[in-house]
Design a protein around this motif. Structure first.
Motif, PDB file in Angstrom:
ATOM      1  N   ALA A  74       0.838  -1.199   0.000  1.00  0.00           N
ATOM      2  CA  ALA A  74       0.000   0.000   0.000  1.00  0.00           C
ATOM      3  C   ALA A  74       0.871   1.246   0.000  1.00  0.00           C
ATOM      4  CB  ALA A  74      -0.917   0.007   1.223  1.00  0.00           C
ATOM      5  N   ARG A  75       0.600   2.119  -0.949  1.00  0.00           N
ATOM      6  CA  ARG A  75       1.274   3.414  -1.010  1.00  0.00           C
ATOM      7  C   ARG A  75       0.240   4.530  -1.144  1.00  0.00           C
ATOM      8  NH1 ARG A  75       4.806  -0.271  -3.487  1.00  0.00           N
ATOM      9  NH2 ARG A  75       6.847  -0.288  -2.453  1.00  0.00           N
ATOM     10  N   SER A  76      -0.916   4.258  -0.615  1.00  0.00           N
ATOM     11  CA  SER A  76      -1.991   5.244  -0.521  1.00  0.00           C
ATOM     12  C   SER A  76      -2.863   4.843   0.653  1.00  0.00           C
ATOM     13  CB  SER A  76      -2.798   5.317  -1.826  1.00  0.00           C
ATOM     14  OG  SER A  76      -3.291   4.042  -2.179  1.00  0.00           O
ATOM     15  N   PHE A  77      -3.913   5.631   0.916  1.00  0.00           N
ATOM     16  CA  PHE A  77      -4.672   5.493   2.157  1.00  0.00           C
ATOM     17  C   PHE A  77      -6.099   5.000   1.943  1.00  0.00           C
ATOM     18  CE2 PHE A  77      -1.311   8.539   2.715  1.00  0.00           C
ATOM     19  CZ  PHE A  77      -0.832   8.326   3.992  1.00  0.00           C
ATOM     20  N   VAL A  78      -6.462   4.715   0.694  1.00  0.00           N
ATOM     21  CA  VAL A  78      -7.827   4.315   0.361  1.00  0.00           C
ATOM     22  C   VAL A  78      -7.781   3.044  -0.466  1.00  0.00           C
ATOM     23  CG1 VAL A  78      -9.921   4.968  -0.891  1.00  0.00           C
ATOM     24  CG2 VAL A  78      -8.683   6.687   0.438  1.00  0.00           C
ATOM     25  N   SER A  79      -8.653   2.082  -0.148  1.00  0.00           N
ATOM     26  CA  SER A  79      -8.684   0.803  -0.857  1.00  0.00           C
ATOM     27  C   SER A  79      -8.842   1.005  -2.357  1.00  0.00           C
ATOM     28  CB  SER A  79      -9.852  -0.043  -0.341  1.00  0.00           C
ATOM     29  OG  SER A  79     -10.085  -1.153  -1.191  1.00  0.00           O
ATOM     30  N   ARG A  91      -0.113  -1.687  15.435  1.00  0.00           N
ATOM     31  CA  ARG A  91      -0.711  -2.229  14.222  1.00  0.00           C
ATOM     32  C   ARG A  91      -2.210  -1.974  14.236  1.00  0.00           C
ATOM     33  NH1 ARG A  91      -5.250  -5.642  13.864  1.00  0.00           N
ATOM     34  NH2 ARG A  91      -5.548  -5.610  11.625  1.00  0.00           N
ATOM     35  N   MET A  92      -2.717  -1.492  13.108  1.00  0.00           N
ATOM     36  CA  MET A  92      -4.151  -1.288  12.945  1.00  0.00           C
ATOM     37  C   MET A  92      -4.562  -1.750  11.551  1.00  0.00           C
ATOM     38  SD  MET A  92      -5.383  -0.061  15.780  1.00  0.00           S
ATOM     39  CE  MET A  92      -6.909   0.791  15.423  1.00  0.00           C
ATOM     40  N   GLY A  93      -5.843  -1.927  11.382  1.00  0.00           N
ATOM     41  CA  GLY A  93      -6.382  -2.293  10.082  1.00  0.00           C
ATOM     42  C   GLY A  93      -7.768  -1.705   9.922  1.00  0.00           C
ATOM     43  N   TRP A  94      -8.214  -1.628   8.685  1.00  0.00           N
ATOM     44  CA  TRP A  94      -9.531  -1.058   8.405  1.00  0.00           C
ATOM     45  C   TRP A  94     -10.120  -1.754   7.200  1.00  0.00           C
ATOM     46  CZ3 TRP A  94     -12.407   2.202  11.217  1.00  0.00           C
ATOM     47  CH2 TRP A  94     -13.529   2.798  10.619  1.00  0.00           C
ATOM     48  N   SER A  95     -11.385  -2.114   7.285  1.00  0.00           N
ATOM     49  CA  SER A  95     -12.151  -2.565   6.125  1.00  0.00           C
ATOM     50  C   SER A  95     -13.358  -1.663   5.997  1.00  0.00           C
ATOM     51  CB  SER A  95     -12.594  -4.017   6.290  1.00  0.00           C
ATOM     52  OG  SER A  95     -11.502  -4.899   6.195  1.00  0.00           O
ATOM     53  N   MET A  96     -13.811  -1.447   4.787  1.00  0.00           N
ATOM     54  CA  MET A  96     -14.866  -0.459   4.588  1.00  0.00           C
ATOM     55  C   MET A  96     -16.166  -0.885   5.264  1.00  0.00           C
ATOM     56  SD  MET A  96     -15.925  -0.883   0.603  1.00  0.00           S
ATOM     57  CE  MET A  96     -16.696  -2.396  -0.020  1.00  0.00           C
ATOM     58  N   ASP A  97     -16.844   0.092   5.839  1.00  0.00           N
ATOM     59  CA  ASP A  97     -18.176  -0.108   6.387  1.00  0.00           C
ATOM     60  C   ASP A  97     -19.229   0.157   5.317  1.00  0.00           C
ATOM     61  OD1 ASP A  97     -17.108  -0.464   9.059  1.00  0.00           O
ATOM     62  OD2 ASP A  97     -16.731   1.680   9.032  1.00  0.00           O
ATOM     63  N   TYR A 155     -12.870   5.866   4.545  1.00  0.00           N
ATOM     64  CA  TYR A 155     -11.448   5.658   4.818  1.00  0.00           C
ATOM     65  C   TYR A 155     -10.767   6.927   5.339  1.00  0.00           C
ATOM     66  CZ  TYR A 155     -11.389   1.030   2.746  1.00  0.00           C
ATOM     67  OH  TYR A 155     -11.616  -0.303   2.496  1.00  0.00           O
ATOM     68  N   LEU A 156     -11.492   8.030   5.354  1.00  0.00           N
ATOM     69  CA  LEU A 156     -10.895   9.296   5.768  1.00  0.00           C
ATOM     70  C   LEU A 156     -11.543   9.846   7.029  1.00  0.00           C
ATOM     71  CD1 LEU A 156     -10.596  10.987   2.249  1.00  0.00           C
ATOM     72  CD2 LEU A 156      -8.855   9.681   3.479  1.00  0.00           C
ATOM     73  N   GLY A 157     -12.873   9.983   7.025  1.00  0.00           N
ATOM     74  CA  GLY A 157     -13.560  10.597   8.150  1.00  0.00           C
ATOM     75  C   GLY A 157     -13.396   9.867   9.472  1.00  0.00           C
ATOM     76  N   PRO A 158     -13.781   8.590   9.569  1.00  0.00           N
ATOM     77  CA  PRO A 158     -13.700   7.904  10.858  1.00  0.00           C
ATOM     78  C   PRO A 158     -12.276   7.731  11.374  1.00  0.00           C
ATOM     79  CG  PRO A 158     -15.120   6.713   9.324  1.00  0.00           C
ATOM     80  CD  PRO A 158     -14.415   7.764   8.536  1.00  0.00           C
ATOM     81  N   ILE A 159     -11.302   7.645  10.465  1.00  0.00           N
ATOM     82  CA  ILE A 159      -9.947   7.273  10.883  1.00  0.00           C
ATOM     83  C   ILE A 159      -9.068   8.475  11.206  1.00  0.00           C
ATOM     84  CG2 ILE A 159      -8.005   5.769  10.345  1.00  0.00           C
ATOM     85  CD1 ILE A 159      -9.584   4.449   8.206  1.00  0.00           C
ATOM     86  N   TYR A 160      -9.302   9.613  10.547  1.00  0.00           N
ATOM     87  CA  TYR A 160      -8.338  10.713  10.678  1.00  0.00           C
ATOM     88  C   TYR A 160      -8.917  12.061  11.070  1.00  0.00           C
ATOM     89  CZ  TYR A 160      -5.819   7.280   7.838  1.00  0.00           C
ATOM     90  OH  TYR A 160      -5.264   6.124   7.357  1.00  0.00           O
ATOM     91  N   THR A 161     -10.227  12.282  10.931  1.00  0.00           N
ATOM     92  CA  THR A 161     -10.743  13.586  11.346  1.00  0.00           C
ATOM     93  C   THR A 161     -10.578  13.737  12.864  1.00  0.00           C
ATOM     94  OG1 THR A 161     -13.000  12.722  11.529  1.00  0.00           O
ATOM     95  CG2 THR A 161     -12.389  13.807   9.457  1.00  0.00           C
ATOM     96  N   THR A 162     -10.552  14.952  13.311  1.00  0.00           N
ATOM     97  CA  THR A 162     -10.256  15.231  14.720  1.00  0.00           C
ATOM     98  C   THR A 162     -11.153  14.443  15.667  1.00  0.00           C
ATOM     99  OG1 THR A 162      -9.442  17.440  14.162  1.00  0.00           O
ATOM    100  CG2 THR A 162     -10.104  17.052  16.456  1.00  0.00           C
ATOM    101  N   ASN A 163     -12.430  14.336  15.331  1.00  0.00           N
ATOM    102  CA  ASN A 163     -13.372  13.617  16.186  1.00  0.00           C
ATOM    103  C   ASN A 163     -13.784  12.272  15.602  1.00  0.00           C
ATOM    104  OD1 ASN A 163     -13.567  15.725  18.177  1.00  0.00           O
ATOM    105  ND2 ASN A 163     -14.798  16.884  16.707  1.00  0.00           N
ATOM    106  N   GLY A 164     -12.954  11.717  14.713  1.00  0.00           N
ATOM    107  CA  GLY A 164     -13.279  10.447  14.090  1.00  0.00           C
ATOM    108  C   GLY A 164     -13.382   9.317  15.099  1.00  0.00           C
ATOM    109  N   SER A 165     -14.302   8.404  14.861  1.00  0.00           N
ATOM    110  CA  SER A 165     -14.559   7.328  15.823  1.00  0.00           C
ATOM    111  C   SER A 165     -13.372   6.407  16.003  1.00  0.00           C
ATOM    112  CB  SER A 165     -15.763   6.508  15.362  1.00  0.00           C
ATOM    113  OG  SER A 165     -15.505   5.903  14.102  1.00  0.00           O
ATOM    114  N   SER A 166     -12.514   6.284  14.994  1.00  0.00           N
ATOM    115  CA  SER A 166     -11.367   5.384  15.082  1.00  0.00           C
ATOM    116  C   SER A 166     -10.050   6.132  14.939  1.00  0.00           C
ATOM    117  CB  SER A 166     -11.485   4.288  14.014  1.00  0.00           C
ATOM    118  OG  SER A 166     -12.612   3.483  14.257  1.00  0.00           O
ATOM    119  N   ASN A 167     -10.051   7.403  15.288  1.00  0.00           N
ATOM    120  CA  ASN A 167      -8.810   8.186  15.314  1.00  0.00           C
ATOM    121  C   ASN A 167      -8.145   7.956  16.671  1.00  0.00           C
ATOM    122  OD1 ASN A 167      -6.754  10.057  15.406  1.00  0.00           O
ATOM    123  ND2 ASN A 167      -7.993  11.794  14.744  1.00  0.00           N
TER     124      ASN A 167
END
Length: 546
Positions: free
Chosen positions: A349-354, A443-449, A456-468
């Motif tokens: 992976a060399r990017s952040f989105v599947s 180590r973390m992982g993510w599969s799309m909901d 792949y952006l909002g929940p993981i990296y926004t300031t108040n993201g659920s999985s940030n």
């Protein structure tokens, strides 16, 4: 975030004995006629939670897929298709009208109504309830008033004032099978979001009082899906479900499922080979080379939306500088690990989105994701990187080999000490990370909901993201994600999401490592075994053939 675990050999044997009466045909011989009452066994990890709005990892999601039917699912083009919903419509992408199909009941016989959704969503969004999926309700009008007024935590968790409200103003009942959802701004992809299980309904029997769940409900959830709980959650051992014949949708071809809980993928797979398990959702990395021989045509592969990465606790001084984070990324030879550890069963992976999603691009990370050990070491030293690195991971997910290989690369290429530290369960690692217990990189992982770049952006990296879990906060990134959400169509949204992804490439709060694929196996007992892009077994297709 998705992995698998193990129970003790004794517990596995006990389950095998319990299932012996239903596992095979009565004469002991093979049969070409599927057994619609047979019980199958699927290996999973110990779920962290079993309330739909609080379950954000793959083990819990697999069980919830049996217990709950979503409002929408997705077709081959990843477009939403109504399931429990009769229709979901909006003229302006702000006011959405949800009409439910009649005939759905909960497993206790209660009818599924608009109130079932409204009550569940209000509970999910109410900040003090601490639901891991609360973030996904953030676009519904009134959400902010359900959160604590002490965002910085200065008064401490026990002293934080009560929120201004307990229910979302954006939810309104029209009739027993219709309700409206008013968003705080337009969101063209909202119907897709409703495919995520956090938006499941809950029955009246779930509540001790208004907005308060009954103690113990999580141990035996009552859903609206094709299977119902059989008994209660046997922690670190198993969860059993049986077919719910009153379900109005497509009927399962099996009588039930025992979700066998494993703490090691190797034991999950060993049980499969020994005939004590029917589906291993993730063949351990050390068995990928032998699996085609072990299983023959019972070894399966399919597209998976998983994204594996190393996360930084950016709130810790040693990882606060992006220069340090980028240098560590350049010191990792992704391609070598994919080739030697994963036998080319994953891709670097060399990017952040599947790459499965519209708008995904192959190399958004740029230079920080290119292996360059000399430059990595020079920049790491110039940035004052720590002399000792630690990588924490969940020991129940088959991560040991690649984590140790990554540590060895960092030792050799950066000239630092590196240790790998396993936690027994993924839930244990998450709990430590949520509490900001020092664990080093993790180590973390993510599969799309749901199929959107936003997921792949909002929940993981926004300031108040659920999985940030990393403390990453960037106002420009938050703004671009929000603008993407407010865009009138997917094409305009993708432009904003791609701009936001470039900020991740610059700041590197996490290191992209690999995009996955499903590598699964099944026993001779079962057929029509399919895993979806979230890594979940399709429980409506699988059948017993032996």
């Amino acid at each position: 975030m998705r992995v698998s675990r193990r129970m003790s050999w004794g517990a596995a044997a006990a389950v095998a004995v319990v299932l012996a009466a239903t596992a095979c045909s009565g004469d002991g011989g093979g049969s070409d006629t599927p057994d619609g009452d047979a019980v199958i066994r699927i290996g999973i990890a110990e779920p962290q939670h079993m309330i739909p709005s609080n379950a954000t990892e793959s083990a819990g999601a697999q069980v919830l897929a049996a217990l709950y039917t979503p409002l929408v699912e997705f077709d081959a083009e990843k477009k939403p298709v109504e399931v429990a919903a009769e229709s979901i419509e909006s003229a302006d992408n702000v006011l959405w009208t949800v009409k439910l199909k009649g005939g759905y009941t909960f497993h206790n016989g209660e009818p599924v109504t608009a109130d079932s959704y409204i009550n569940a969503w209000n509970h999910a969004a109410y900040g003090p309830n601490g639901n891991g999926g609360a973030y996904f309700f953030g676009q519904i009008e009134g959400y902010d008033d359900l959160q604590s007024t002490d965002p910085d935590g200065e008064e401490g968790p026990q002293q934080a004032p009560e929120p201004k409200a307990k229910t979302l103003t954006g939810l309104n009942k029209v009739d027993d099978l219709t309700f409206t959802v008013t968003l705080s701004g337009p969101f063209a992809e909202f119907e897709s979001v409703l495919g995520y299980h956090v938006f499941s309904p809950l029955p009246a029997a779930a509540w001790a009082s208004e907005g308060v769940l009954k103690e113990g409900f999580e141990e035996a959830p009552i859903g609206n899906g094709p299977f119902r709980m059989k008994g209660s959650w046997q922690h670190d051992s198993r969860i059993e479900v049986e077919r719910y014949d009153a379900h109005p949708g497509p009927k399962p071809k099996i009588g039930g499922v025992v979700f066998q809980i494993y703490q090691q993928l190797t034991t999950d797979y060993a049980d499969l080979l020994a005939g004590n398990n029917d589906v291993t959702r993730q063949v351990p990395t050390e068995s990928l080379g032998s699996a085609p021989t072990d299983l023959g045509d019972r070894f399966g592969k399919s597209p998976l939306s998983s994204f594996q990465f190393l996360a930084f606790p950016t709130f810790q001084p040693e990882f606060a500088r992006a220069e340090v984070r980028r240098a560590i990324s350049m010191a990792i030879d992704r391609d070598e690990i994919v080739r030697t550890i994963f036998k080319d069963s994953q891709t670097s992976a060399r990017s952040f989105v599947s790459p499965l999603l519209a708008g995904a691009r192959p190399d958004t990370c740029g230079e920080p994701c290119q292996f360059d050990p000399a430059r990595a070491k020079a920049e790491y030293q110039a940035a004052g990187g720590p002399a000792r690195l630690q990588i924490s991971y969940n020991g129940d997910g088959g991560h040991k080999d690649w984590v140790e290989a990554t540590c060895n690369q960092l030792k050799n290429n950066l000239g630092v000490e590196c240790v790998s530290t396993p936690e027994a369960k993924f839930a244990d690692l998450l709990n430590k990370v949520e509490a900001k217990t020092p664990v080093g990189m993790f180590r973390m992982g993510w599969s799309m909901d749901y199929p959107s770049m936003q997921n792949y952006l909002g929940p993981i990296y926004t300031t108040n993201g659920s999985s940030n879990y990393y403390g990453f906060s960037n106002a420009e990134f938050d703004r671009l994600v929000e603008e993407g959400e407010r865009a009138p169509n997917q094409e305009e949204a993708i432009k904003k999401y791609q701009e936001a992804e470039q900020i991740l490439a610059r700041e590197m709060p996490v290191i992209p490592l690999r995009f996955g694929q499903n590598n699964y196996g099944h026993s001779t007992r079962v057929g029509n075994v399919e895993l979806d892009a979230q890594g979940q077994v399709d429980l409506l297709k699988i059948e017993v053939i032996d």
